[in-house]
Design a protein around this motif. Structure first.
Motif, PDB file in Angstrom:
ATOM      1  N   LYS A 110      46.642  -3.492 -10.743  1.00  0.00           N
ATOM      2  CA  LYS A 110      46.717  -2.783  -9.474  1.00  0.00           C
ATOM      3  C   LYS A 110      46.776  -1.276  -9.705  1.00  0.00           C
ATOM      4  N   ALA A 111      46.253  -0.516  -8.736  1.00  0.00           N
ATOM      5  CA  ALA A 111      46.319   0.939  -8.767  1.00  0.00           C
ATOM      6  C   ALA A 111      46.875   1.447  -7.443  1.00  0.00           C
ATOM      7  N   THR A 112      47.803   2.383  -7.528  1.00  0.00           N
ATOM      8  CA  THR A 112      48.357   3.024  -6.335  1.00  0.00           C
ATOM      9  C   THR A 112      48.451   4.520  -6.600  1.00  0.00           C
ATOM     10  N   TYR A 113      48.780   5.285  -5.557  1.00  0.00           N
ATOM     11  CA  TYR A 113      48.913   6.731  -5.751  1.00  0.00           C
ATOM     12  C   TYR A 113      50.020   7.264  -4.844  1.00  0.00           C
ATOM     13  N   ARG A 114      50.419   8.496  -5.125  1.00  0.00           N
ATOM     14  CA  ARG A 114      51.452   9.159  -4.340  1.00  0.00           C
ATOM     15  C   ARG A 114      51.149  10.666  -4.375  1.00  0.00           C
ATOM     16  N   LEU A 115      50.921  11.256  -3.213  1.00  0.00           N
ATOM     17  CA  LEU A 115      50.586  12.677  -3.108  1.00  0.00           C
ATOM     18  C   LEU A 115      51.710  13.414  -2.400  1.00  0.00           C
TER      19      LEU A 115
ATOM     20  N   ILE B 285      54.714  13.428   1.958  1.00  0.00           N
ATOM     21  CA  ILE B 285      54.395  12.519   0.865  1.00  0.00           C
ATOM     22  C   ILE B 285      53.576  11.364   1.426  1.00  0.00           C
ATOM     23  N   THR B 286      52.353  11.245   0.954  1.00  0.00           N
ATOM     24  CA  THR B 286      51.493  10.136   1.375  1.00  0.00           C
ATOM     25  C   THR B 286      51.118   9.318   0.157  1.00  0.00           C
ATOM     26  N   GLY B 287      50.838   8.042   0.398  1.00  0.00           N
ATOM     27  CA  GLY B 287      50.477   7.181  -0.713  1.00  0.00           C
ATOM     28  C   GLY B 287      50.030   5.827  -0.247  1.00  0.00           C
ATOM     29  N   THR B 288      49.803   4.971  -1.211  1.00  0.00           N
ATOM     30  CA  THR B 288      49.337   3.623  -0.908  1.00  0.00           C
ATOM     31  C   THR B 288      50.320   2.874  -0.032  1.00  0.00           C
ATOM     32  N   GLN B 289      51.625   3.183  -0.215  1.00  0.00           N
ATOM     33  CA  GLN B 289      52.649   2.423   0.498  1.00  0.00           C
ATOM     34  C   GLN B 289      53.049   3.043   1.825  1.00  0.00           C
ATOM     35  N   GLY B 290      52.428   4.179   2.198  1.00  0.00           N
ATOM     36  CA  GLY B 290      52.792   4.763   3.473  1.00  0.00           C
ATOM     37  C   GLY B 290      53.034   6.254   3.370  1.00  0.00           C
TER      38      GLY B 290
ATOM     39  N   ASN C 163      55.931   9.652   3.919  1.00  0.00           N
ATOM     40  CA  ASN C 163      57.288  10.164   4.073  1.00  0.00           C
ATOM     41  C   ASN C 163      57.243  11.674   4.224  1.00  0.00           C
ATOM     42  N   ASN C 164      58.300  12.222   4.804  1.00  0.00           N
ATOM     43  CA  ASN C 164      58.490  13.670   4.862  1.00  0.00           C
ATOM     44  C   ASN C 164      59.829  14.006   4.214  1.00  0.00           C
ATOM     45  N   THR C 165      59.877  15.143   3.479  1.00  0.00           N
ATOM     46  CA  THR C 165      61.150  15.642   2.974  1.00  0.00           C
ATOM     47  C   THR C 165      61.311  17.089   3.434  1.00  0.00           C
ATOM     48  N   LEU C 166      62.527  17.449   3.811  1.00  0.00           N
ATOM     49  CA  LEU C 166      62.857  18.811   4.211  1.00  0.00           C
ATOM     50  C   LEU C 166      64.113  19.231   3.466  1.00  0.00           C
ATOM     51  N   ASN C 167      64.029  20.367   2.774  1.00  0.00           N
ATOM     52  CA  ASN C 167      65.161  20.863   2.006  1.00  0.00           C
ATOM     53  C   ASN C 167      65.361  22.334   2.355  1.00  0.00           C
ATOM     54  N   ASN C 168      66.410  22.631   3.118  1.00  0.00           N
ATOM     55  CA  ASN C 168      66.673  23.988   3.590  1.00  0.00           C
ATOM     56  C   ASN C 168      68.028  24.455   3.059  1.00  0.00           C
ATOM     57  N   GLN C 169      68.024  25.626   2.369  1.00  0.00           N
ATOM     58  CA  GLN C 169      69.242  26.132   1.749  1.00  0.00           C
ATOM     59  C   GLN C 169      69.492  27.581   2.177  1.00  0.00           C
ATOM     60  N   VAL C 170      70.749  27.889   2.426  1.00  0.00           N
ATOM     61  CA  VAL C 170      71.171  29.257   2.726  1.00  0.00           C
ATOM     62  C   VAL C 170      72.387  29.563   1.864  1.00  0.00           C
TER      63      VAL C 170
ATOM     64  N   VAL D 181      65.057  13.052   4.262  1.00  0.00           N
ATOM     65  CA  VAL D 181      63.884  12.252   3.934  1.00  0.00           C
ATOM     66  C   VAL D 181      63.573  11.411   5.164  1.00  0.00           C
ATOM     67  N   LEU D 182      62.328  11.546   5.668  1.00  0.00           N
ATOM     68  CA  LEU D 182      61.905  10.836   6.868  1.00  0.00           C
ATOM     69  C   LEU D 182      60.872   9.777   6.508  1.00  0.00           C
ATOM     70  N   ASP D 183      60.941   8.650   7.208  1.00  0.00           N
ATOM     71  CA  ASP D 183      59.961   7.601   6.937  1.00  0.00           C
ATOM     72  C   ASP D 183      58.671   7.882   7.703  1.00  0.00           C
ATOM     73  N   GLY D 184      57.746   6.911   7.691  1.00  0.00           N
ATOM     74  CA  GLY D 184      56.419   7.108   8.264  1.00  0.00           C
ATOM     75  C   GLY D 184      56.402   7.387   9.742  1.00  0.00           C
ATOM     76  N   VAL D 185      57.433   6.957  10.468  1.00  0.00           N
ATOM     77  CA  VAL D 185      57.463   7.190  11.923  1.00  0.00           C
ATOM     78  C   VAL D 185      58.404   8.332  12.292  1.00  0.00           C
ATOM     79  N   GLY D 186      58.924   9.050  11.273  1.00  0.00           N
ATOM     80  CA  GLY D 186      59.766  10.207  11.532  1.00  0.00           C
ATOM     81  C   GLY D 186      61.234   9.927  11.614  1.00  0.00           C
ATOM     82  N   ASP D 187      61.672   8.720  11.278  1.00  0.00           N
ATOM     83  CA  ASP D 187      63.100   8.416  11.280  1.00  0.00           C
ATOM     84  C   ASP D 187      63.724   8.799   9.942  1.00  0.00           C
ATOM     85  N   ARG D 188      64.924   9.292  10.016  1.00  0.00           N
ATOM     86  CA  ARG D 188      65.626   9.741   8.820  1.00  0.00           C
ATOM     87  C   ARG D 188      66.098   8.555   7.997  1.00  0.00           C
ATOM     88  N   ILE D 189      65.880   8.645   6.676  1.00  0.00           N
ATOM     89  CA  ILE D 189      66.380   7.629   5.741  1.00  0.00           C
ATOM     90  C   ILE D 189      67.748   8.105   5.251  1.00  0.00           C
ATOM     91  N   ASN D 190      68.813   7.548   5.813  1.00  0.00           N
ATOM     92  CA  ASN D 190      70.146   8.064   5.552  1.00  0.00           C
ATOM     93  C   ASN D 190      70.570   7.931   4.093  1.00  0.00           C
TER      94      ASN D 190
END
Length: 815
Positions: free
Chosen positions: A359-364, A408-413, A415-422, A459-468
């Protein structure tokens, strides 16, 4: 012209001193003449100033010498009556007529003032060596290094003796990343220090000081020592400056300029630059999985291609005010703004037990990064007299923001990540120096550092919900108060000097995870003694021994539990429960100077408790049947490091200069780590490890026909065993060519970084049911072309240190 007079003067002085050195033993000097030479307006010592004694009855009987880094001179002369001349290029000469010398005498302090006429006319000036070896530190002068033209501070540090920078931009000293990085004597306030160093252009750096065993005057932080990056501050009278433009492959270009305008009372300095940089990199991780009976189960090959694009603006402006001849006040504002893109593509290829493709998969990971840093600094120096009695007060306030958002896109779906620092930081510091008698001084001071960091990571899943389980909000507060005192002296009628110090630091740290309502408070205070002894074997050789207690506080990515989610099977996560590590550090050194050679060697021993170490362990989770591996830092236990290092500067000819550095060390760690596997069974890993490794660098700079300068640098990191595998050897080579044009007002330089594209981190990692081989290359081979133009500023000018600097005194030996 004045420059011809200068050349004649230097040749005459050299010839006369050579003749003097060849006199019969019976005519050798019998009394010692000592003193000190400083700059009049700043009271700063002048290194390489000359003193000449001419016997009035026998003009051929000459004596002379040059000052050391403290501005001190010591000349042996036969008893008699002398005319004495004190000289330094671009300064007015001081002459003393008919001075009778019959016994050992201290002539006191001479204050030289600038000669405006010479400042405007002198073009040829003494060129400092690229690397200066001193008893307490190594000083790397950046301005003459072609290799780093058009590069960044990371490139500069990667050419400094004892220092190395890995492919991810992490800085280490003598093979250890347990160090403290200062900029103009102050800690870097950047949230991500490795990334910040890659954004500051090399052209903004004057020199780098490497202090392997700091005294009590410095922060106790940094178990393996300090690296002090000193920014340029022009000091020539009138208006002068430099303009630099560069371009390179992969697509890189930049422009920068620094200007300085000095009057009798005010000195204005400013630097500004814009850079667009492209870093292409890549890597791979090949893993083999085993069944419980040891037979092959499956294979997974990961290949990674990365591209990091950064658009960076740096600005710095300040003014130094000479309030009166003894009081100086410097204020400056630093501003930095960065933006860019991070593209990280990982391809996964899975195989069965017989290595048949399944099998081959990817993650961008397509990320956007942005940061903005603003800092105001103020420095006040009050000299109470011309003997070194002074008070220095420093203050700074800064605010840094750092935002990184990824899709983050890939074979499995998706995700979004947001990292904000002050991050906000306030620094207050006062240092007092009191000379008590000739050759001795007392120092005391206070430093307060108060920081506040807020980090939101989602970290947000494919529909924009936060992965706690992968998201958190971190609040990090750090307040440190420190007091120190030290006393140094040269023992009368001996060649021994000593410096004894004691520092006390009180630390109050809060690490709060607001989402999960986990609150951690760490309060502790420690005493940090230091002791230095120096024995002057001769004017050309010295022996030193030193001890200091050091501390390392976990910060940044070490403490932040936010997961690095670029790979969903190899995850990095910080540990907010880390404790500081304490190091007892011992160093014995020897330095010897000849006409063409300077040799410095040292043996060192570091004993560290609660040392930080990265461990990799299975999480018990699986992604499509593949176990997820977590890498995190822990307090491992104990580490003992013994090493031997030497640095050699050799100038076989005027047109050829060689610098080399070699470090051999042994590291022994003791400790264990426990985790829960997929069957809810507690597994304990024994992480005891013994390893030998070595590091070498050699740098050659020579002048070819047609006055073309050529520089070649090679470095080698030896293989090193780790508790969970081994790191393989790594070799790299850089080269550069430069040519002065437009009557030496401009320079064209061309350099190649990593000629053979070989600077790749390679490692093996072993688990009970898995083995992995990995490669990582943060930056591939690069080509760079730069053009430098100087106005009212000679190429080899000797710039005097700013009165506003507070970088001295930490490891200097009295006497």
């Amino acid at each position: 012209m004045k420059k011809n007079q200068l050349i004649i003067m230097l040749v005459s002085l050299f010839t006369s001193m050579l003749s003097f050195a060849q006199q019969p033993e019976s005519q050798r000097p019998k009394v010692k003449v000592t003193g000190e030479i400083v700059e009049k307006t700043t009271n700063q010592p002048l290194e390489y100033a000359t003193i000449t004694l001419i016997n009035t009855k026998n003009p051929k009987a000459l004596a002379g010498g040059i000052t050391n880094n403290k501005g001190e001179f010591s000349v042996d002369a036969a008893p008699g009556v002398y005319d004495i001349k004190i000289e330094f290029i671009s300064f007015k000469v001081i002459e003393i007529k008919q001075k009778e010398i019959t016994e050992n005498i201290n002539l006191g302090e001479f204050a030289l003032s600038e000669d405006a006429n010479q400042l405007n006319e002198v073009v040829v000036r003494a060129e400092k060596s690229t690397v200066e070896i001193k008893l307490d530190k190594k000083v790397y002068n950046v301005g003459q290094d072609m290799i780093v033209k058009g590069g960044t501070v990371s490139d500069v540090l990667d050419n400094v003796p004892s220092v190395s920078v890995d492919t991810e931009g992490n800085v280490s000293l003598r093979g250890s990343d347990n160090i403290r990085i200062l900029i103009d004597g102050r800690p870097s306030n950047a949230i991500n220090v490795a990334e910040a160093l890659r954004q500051i252009p090399a052209d903004a750096i004057d020199k780098v000081e490497v202090i392997t065993n700091p005294s009590a005057r410095y922060d106790a932080e940094g178990g393996s020592g300090l690296i002090n990056i000193i920014l340029k501050k022009g000091k020539n009278q009138g208006l002068n400056g430099t303009f630099i433009a560069s371009t390179g492959i992969p697509e890189t270009y930049g422009v920068s300029a620094n200007a300085n305008y000095k009057t009798e009372k005010l000195n204005y300095f400013t630097t500004a630059g814009y850079n667009y940089r492209t870093n292409e990199g890549g890597g791979l991780t090949n893993s083999q999985y085993f069944n419980p009976d040891g037979t092959p189960k499956s294979f997974l090959d990961e290949t990674r291609d990365t591209e990091r694009i950064r658009k960076n603006f740096n600005g710095r402006a300040g003014v130094e005010w000479v309030i009166n001849p003894t009081t100086f006040w410097t204020n400056a504002i630093n501003y930095q703004k960065n933006s860019g893109d991070d593209i990280d593509l990982i391809n996964y290829n899975e195989f069965d037990a017989n290595r048949n493709f399944t099998k081959a998969t990817y993650r961008l990971n397509d990320g956007v990064a942005a940061s903005e840093n603003v800092e105001y600094t103020s420095n006040l120096i009050k000299n109470f007299n011309d003997k070194g009695h002074k008070l220095t007060v420093d203050a700074s306030i800064s605010r840094n923001t750092d935002d990184n958002n990824s899709i983050i896109t890939g074979t499995q779906g998706k995700n979004n990540t947001l990292n904000n620092q002050v991050q906000k930081q306030v620094l207050l510091q006062a240092d007092y120096v009191l000379p008590i008698s000739e050759g001795s001084r007392f120092e005391a001071g206070y430093k307060g550092s108060f920081g506040d960091l807020n980090n939101e990571y989602f970290v947000l899943d494919g529909v924009g919900d936060r992965i706690n389980s992968l998201s958190n909000t971190l609040e990090y507060k750090e307040n440190i108060n420190a007091f120190y005192t030290q006393f140094g002296a040269k023992i009368k009628n001996t060649k021994f000097s000593y410096l004894l110090g004691l520092r006390w630091e009180d630390t109050d740290i809060q690490v709060n995870l607001l989402d999960t309502k986990e609150f951690n408070t760490k309060k502790y205070n420690n005493l940090f003694p230091s002791a230095f002894v120096s024995y002057e074997i001769s004017d050309q050789s010295n022996f030193t021994a030193s001890y200091s207690k050091r501390l390392s506080r976990p910060r940044g990515r070490f403490m932040n539990p936010a997961s690095n989610y670029s790979s969903n099977i190899n995850i990095f996560q910080g540990n907010p429960d880390l404790d500081p590590s304490l190091t007892d550090k011992y160093d014995i050194g020897y330095i010897k100077r000849w006409d063409k050679v300077t040799f410095n060697t040292s043996a060192y021993f570091e004993d560290t408790k609660d040392v930080f170490s990265f461990v990799r362990s299975p999480t018990g989770r699986f992604e499509n049947g593949i176990p997820v591996i977590l890498s995190k830092p822990i307090n491992l236990g104990k580490e003992q490091k013994f090493g031997f290092e030497f640095t050699l500067n050799y100038t076989p000819f005027k047109w050829w200069r060689i610098n080399s550095n070699f470090n051999l060390y042994n590291v022994q760690t003791t400790g264990e780590h426990s985790y829960i596997d997929e069957n809810d069974v507690v597994v304990t890993q024994n992480l005891d490890n013994k390893a030998n490794s070595w590091y070498a660098r050699i740098n050659s700079k020579l002048t070819l026909p047609y006055k073309i300068d050529w520089q070649l640098t090679g470095m080698y990191n030896g293989e090193q065993k780790t508790a969970q595998g081994k790191s393989l050897a790594m070799f790299g080579m850089n080269t550069a060519f430069s040519k002065d044009i437009l009557k030496d007002k401009a320079t064209v330089a061309f350099n190649i970084s990593d000629i053979f594209n070989s600077r790749i981190m390679k490692s093996y990692t072993y688990f009970e049911n898995q083995t992995s081989y990995g490669e990582m290359q943060f930056r591939k081979r690069q080509f760079n072309l730069s053009f430098t133009y100087r106005f009212n500023k000679p190429k080899n000018e000797r710039e005097k240190g700013s009165r506003g600097d507070n970088n001295d005194g930490g490891g200097e030996y009295p006497g």
